[in-house]
Design a protein around this motif. Structure first.
Motif, PDB file in Angstrom:
ATOM      1  N   UNK A 138       0.666  -1.291  -0.183  1.00 52.57           N
ATOM      2  CA  UNK A 138       0.398  -0.083   0.092  1.00 52.57           C
ATOM      3  C   UNK A 138       1.049   1.429   0.081  1.00 52.57           C
ATOM      4  N   UNK A 139       0.834   2.145  -0.849  1.00 55.38           N
ATOM      5  CA  UNK A 139       1.270   3.104  -0.993  1.00 55.38           C
ATOM      6  C   UNK A 139       1.291   4.476  -0.022  1.00 55.38           C
ATOM      7  N   UNK A 140       2.398   5.089   0.514  1.00 58.57           N
ATOM      8  CA  UNK A 140       2.959   6.489   1.007  1.00 58.57           C
ATOM      9  C   UNK A 140       1.766   7.648   1.050  1.00 58.57           C
ATOM     10  N   UNK A 141       1.259   7.859   0.851  1.00 58.08           N
ATOM     11  CA  UNK A 141       0.217   9.320   0.379  1.00 58.08           C
ATOM     12  C   UNK A 141      -0.918   9.442   0.079  1.00 58.08           C
ATOM     13  N   UNK A 142      -1.925  10.114   0.237  1.00 61.04           N
ATOM     14  CA  UNK A 142      -3.237  10.190  -0.201  1.00 61.04           C
ATOM     15  C   UNK A 142      -3.802   9.440  -1.527  1.00 61.04           C
TER      16      UNK A 142
END
Length: 186
Positions: A147-151
């Motif tokens: 799951x990537x960082x940042x909205x």
């Protein structure tokens, strides 16, 4: 006929999409979604153009892909969309997720629905023999990692995954390309 081709970066998915377009025996119009912001992207675009036959038409479509498909879907044509993930990026970055989240959500849902409606209409026209042609959609499968960082990055992964699921439901054929080897999964 609608065909969806999924794969990772440098998997051979664009090349396979081009092979399917050649096999279609229709006039080919490539709907390209890339926007060129730097020299590296300019080189990528040039390389893709070089490997395509000179007789193929190219239509730059960084936004409003659903409308472009409706406009260009004609009897005897093959539309090759390369690629969906760049289009999703373009549409999601039209608004600042931190300050314009509501506008982003509304805009994206509208764009996504326009695309799905255009594909559904094309499929119906093909079944009714009103318009006979192919639509080949190429996209990166981005949801297989962490799951990537940042909205905005998480939103991109989520929206792309949901879009792929919706298109796969409509598509007549779905392919997964890995290491240049296409596997038909639908």
């Amino acid at each position: 006929m609608i065909k969806l081709i999924l794969g990772g970066a440098r998997s051979g998915k664009s090349r396979y999409g081009e092979q399917l377009a050649l096999q279609s025996k229709h006039r080919v119009n490539v709907l390209v979604t890339a926007q060129v912001y730097d020299q590296e992207m300019q080189q990528r675009v040039a390389a893709h153009r070089q490997q395509r036959p000179a007789t193929w038409q190219t239509t730059e479509t960084p936004f409003d892909l659903g409308n472009a498909i409706t406009q260009h879907h004609q009897t005897g044509d093959c539309l090759l969309v390369d690629c969906l993930t760049l289009w999703v990026t373009n549409e999601l970055l039209r608004f600042d997720i931190e300050h314009q989240g509501a506008q982003l959500s509304q805009h994206w849902q509208q764009q996504k629905q326009q695309l799905l409606d255009a594909l559904a209409l094309a499929k119906q026209q093909d079944q009714d023999k009103q318009v006979v042609g192919d639509i080949i959609l190429v996209s990166n499968e981005v949801g297989m990692g962490i799951v990537p960082m940042g909205a905005i990055n998480r939103r991109f992964v989520d929206e792309t995954g949901w879009l792929h699921q919706s298109i796969a439901t409509l598509a007549d054929e779905v392919y997964w390309v890995v290491a240049g080897l296409p596997q038909r999964i639908k």
